[in-house]
Enzyme design. Sequence first.
Site, mmCIF file in Angstrom:
data_model
loop_
_atom_site.group_PDB
_atom_site.id
_atom_site.type_symbol
_atom_site.label_atom_id
_atom_site.label_comp_id
_atom_site.label_asym_id
_atom_site.label_seq_id
_atom_site.Cartn_x
_atom_site.Cartn_y
_atom_site.Cartn_z
ATOM 1 N N GLU A 1 40.416 44.950 25.346
ATOM 2 C CA GLU A 1 41.079 46.218 25.603
ATOM 3 C C GLU A 1 42.583 46.114 25.364
ATOM 4 O O GLU A 1 43.182 45.055 25.525
ATOM 5 C CB GLU A 1 40.851 46.641 27.067
ATOM 6 C CG GLU A 1 39.400 46.840 27.407
ATOM 7 C CD GLU A 1 39.187 47.100 28.890
ATOM 8 O OE1 GLU A 1 38.050 47.388 29.271
ATOM 9 O OE2 GLU A 1 40.163 47.012 29.670
ATOM 10 N N CYS B 1 50.070 47.149 26.096
ATOM 11 C CA CYS B 1 49.532 46.029 26.872
ATOM 12 C C CYS B 1 48.337 45.469 26.112
ATOM 13 O O CYS B 1 47.401 46.209 25.792
ATOM 14 C CB CYS B 1 49.122 46.521 28.258
ATOM 15 S SG CYS B 1 48.363 45.260 29.302
ATOM 16 N N CYS C 1 37.957 36.569 31.460
ATOM 17 C CA CYS C 1 38.989 35.741 32.076
ATOM 18 C C CYS C 1 38.342 34.735 33.011
ATOM 19 O O CYS C 1 37.398 35.073 33.742
ATOM 20 C CB CYS C 1 39.972 36.615 32.856
ATOM 21 S SG CYS C 1 41.365 35.700 33.568
ATOM 22 N N CYS D 1 40.329 36.800 39.521
ATOM 23 C CA CYS D 1 40.959 37.553 40.609
ATOM 24 C C CYS D 1 40.024 38.686 41.020
ATOM 25 O O CYS D 1 39.594 39.480 40.181
ATOM 26 C CB CYS D 1 42.297 38.113 40.152
ATOM 27 S SG CYS D 1 43.494 36.841 39.674
ATOM 28 N N CYS E 1 40.363 42.533 40.040
ATOM 29 C CA CYS E 1 40.527 42.787 38.610
ATOM 30 C C CYS E 1 39.164 42.921 37.945
ATOM 31 O O CYS E 1 38.303 42.048 38.094
ATOM 32 C CB CYS E 1 41.318 41.643 37.975
ATOM 33 S SG CYS E 1 41.468 41.737 36.183
ATOM 34 N N GLY F 1 42.403 38.497 30.195
ATOM 35 C CA GLY F 1 42.599 37.074 29.982
ATOM 36 C C GLY F 1 43.880 36.539 30.596
ATOM 37 O O GLY F 1 44.767 37.287 31.021
ATOM 38 N N GLU F 2 43.966 35.230 30.657
ATOM 39 C CA GLU F 2 45.142 34.504 31.134
ATOM 40 C C GLU F 2 45.858 33.926 29.913
ATOM 41 O O GLU F 2 45.384 32.969 29.291
ATOM 42 C CB GLU F 2 44.713 33.387 32.095
ATOM 43 C CG GLU F 2 45.755 32.323 32.396
ATOM 44 C CD GLU F 2 47.094 32.873 32.842
ATOM 45 O OE1 GLU F 2 48.092 32.646 32.122
ATOM 46 O OE2 GLU F 2 47.147 33.523 33.908
ATOM 47 N N SER G 1 52.646 37.278 30.476
ATOM 48 C CA SER G 1 52.292 37.204 31.889
ATOM 49 C C SER G 1 51.406 35.989 32.167
ATOM 50 O O SER G 1 50.675 35.518 31.286
ATOM 51 C CB SER G 1 51.545 38.480 32.298
ATOM 52 O OG SER G 1 51.111 38.413 33.636
ATOM 53 N N SER H 1 51.983 36.939 37.937
ATOM 54 C CA SER H 1 51.131 37.735 38.822
ATOM 55 C C SER H 1 51.094 37.028 40.175
ATOM 56 O O SER H 1 50.331 36.090 40.376
ATOM 57 C CB SER H 1 49.727 37.863 38.230
ATOM 58 O OG SER H 1 49.778 38.546 36.991
ATOM 59 N N LEU H 2 51.920 37.488 41.081
ATOM 60 C CA LEU H 2 52.109 36.800 42.356
ATOM 61 C C LEU H 2 51.075 37.251 43.392
ATOM 62 O O LEU H 2 50.317 36.448 43.938
ATOM 63 C CB LEU H 2 53.524 37.057 42.861
ATOM 64 C CG LEU H 2 53.987 36.273 44.078
ATOM 65 C CD1 LEU H 2 53.948 34.776 43.824
ATOM 66 C CD2 LEU H 2 55.401 36.714 44.482
ATOM 67 N N HIS H 3 51.092 38.537 43.733
ATOM 68 C CA HIS H 3 50.121 39.208 44.605
ATOM 69 C C HIS H 3 50.186 38.795 46.073
ATOM 70 O O HIS H 3 49.881 39.609 46.941
ATOM 71 C CB HIS H 3 48.695 39.057 44.074
ATOM 72 C CG HIS H 3 48.530 39.511 42.673
ATOM 73 N ND1 HIS H 3 48.906 40.770 42.249
ATOM 74 C CD2 HIS H 3 48.083 38.865 41.558
ATOM 75 C CE1 HIS H 3 48.672 40.891 40.945
ATOM 76 N NE2 HIS H 3 48.188 39.757 40.494
ATOM 77 N N ASN I 1 44.407 49.517 41.390
ATOM 78 C CA ASN I 1 43.517 50.462 40.731
ATOM 79 C C ASN I 1 42.141 50.380 41.370
ATOM 80 O O ASN I 1 41.688 49.285 41.727
ATOM 81 C CB ASN I 1 43.389 50.135 39.238
ATOM 82 C CG ASN I 1 44.342 50.934 38.379
ATOM 83 O OD1 ASN I 1 44.243 52.156 38.313
ATOM 84 N ND2 ASN I 1 45.277 50.252 37.738
ATOM 85 N N CYS J 1 42.934 46.800 33.697
ATOM 86 C CA CYS J 1 42.453 45.711 32.843
ATOM 87 C C CYS J 1 40.957 45.464 33.033
ATOM 88 O O CYS J 1 40.494 45.207 34.140
ATOM 89 C CB CYS J 1 43.257 44.453 33.180
ATOM 90 S SG CYS J 1 42.722 43.009 32.286
#
Length: 404
Positions: free
Chosen positions: A108, A127, A134, A138, A141, A184-185, A216, A239-241, A315, A358
């Site tokens: 995507e 993006c 991935c 997470c 996600c 993905g990472e 990222s 990406s801390l979160h 989201n 995502c």
Amino acid sequence: MPTLPIAPDPSAPARDPRPGLSGLAPDELASWFVERGEPAYRARQVADAVWGRTATSVDEIRTLPAPLREAVEAAFRFDTVGDTELRLSDGGLTEKGLHRLSDGTLIESVLMHYPARGAMRERHTLCISSQGGCAVGCPFCATGELGFGRDLETAEIVDQVRHAARRLDAAGQRLTNVVFMGMGEPLLNLDRVLAAVDALNDPRRFGLGARHITVSTSGVVPGIRRLTALGPQFTLAVSLHAARDPLRDVLVPLNRRWPVSEVVGAAREHAVATGRRVTYEATMIAGINDTEADARAMAELLRGDHAHVNLIPMNPVAHTPWSASPGAVIERFAAILADAGVTATIRRNRGQEIGAACGQLAAERAGEPPPAVVARRRARLVDESAHALRGERSDEPVPAGVGE
């Protein structure tokens, strides 16, 4: 956190073995022509077509003789991102693209339009994805639900950009920013991501300034350190979160391999070495990571750093028991950061009605998992987050595929 089981498509074709033209460095393409007794300027003719905004196939490169066009077509793909479904929302300001690659892998991209406002110029930000699925997993996600499929080739990364640039060009607009924040990472596919960044930044190819590119990561420390050694001028986003290890173990499972202090330490070294501010992303989940204690922990972790925090309401994602933090709660979180000298921006979600988060469209295409599987996953998330909120570290293993 195990991902939901997504069955592979047994009818999917084999991947097209021909490399994509956009993934070749100029010298590689020139060598291919020279090895066949052709002048090196033929590579420039092909590159002009690849990086222009009008041609869509090798057959349209009329500066090449027909036999040479046939040879190029047999050896390379002009586009690796072909079959694309577009969905629009926000009055056309958000465009979600679902791309099917040659082997059936779904990826995507999201194109976001920002009209000029006050002193701010018009922007068009894309993006893009770096992997099919991935490995990080997470749980908030949708890509994490899919699990890991495969790394994308350099051309498959770059062609998402070319696809969007052609659409913009038809409207008399140009792409201004690219962010590697899709599926993905990126730092687990670092060689190809770096090659893609080089292609996008190269004035002979796409020609986008490095400071308009953001890469990222969810915290792959060796990858961050490698970027620092290279000294790139693009923006690093983390990406801390969560700033507390027990909670981040659940929200970002590779935290079990690289704890948050190590991740932020590597990012801090990157900022010092490059002079570039690091961006931190925090998906805000009601009652999970949005408390005053979480805000104070994040403020203490980032105090004095050359950093900026984006606070993003979660989201809606299927198969989780969570929801987005209320606006007032996020505003209070931002105020606590600001009091500690940490700048923060509250981001607005875009494209919710078209599944712009995502992985949402790819997950939709993959099909709904059995209700019993979903119920087990939700129950496990409730249990793990309860333990994390009590300050207990996860005893789950590091996700497979994260590596060292």
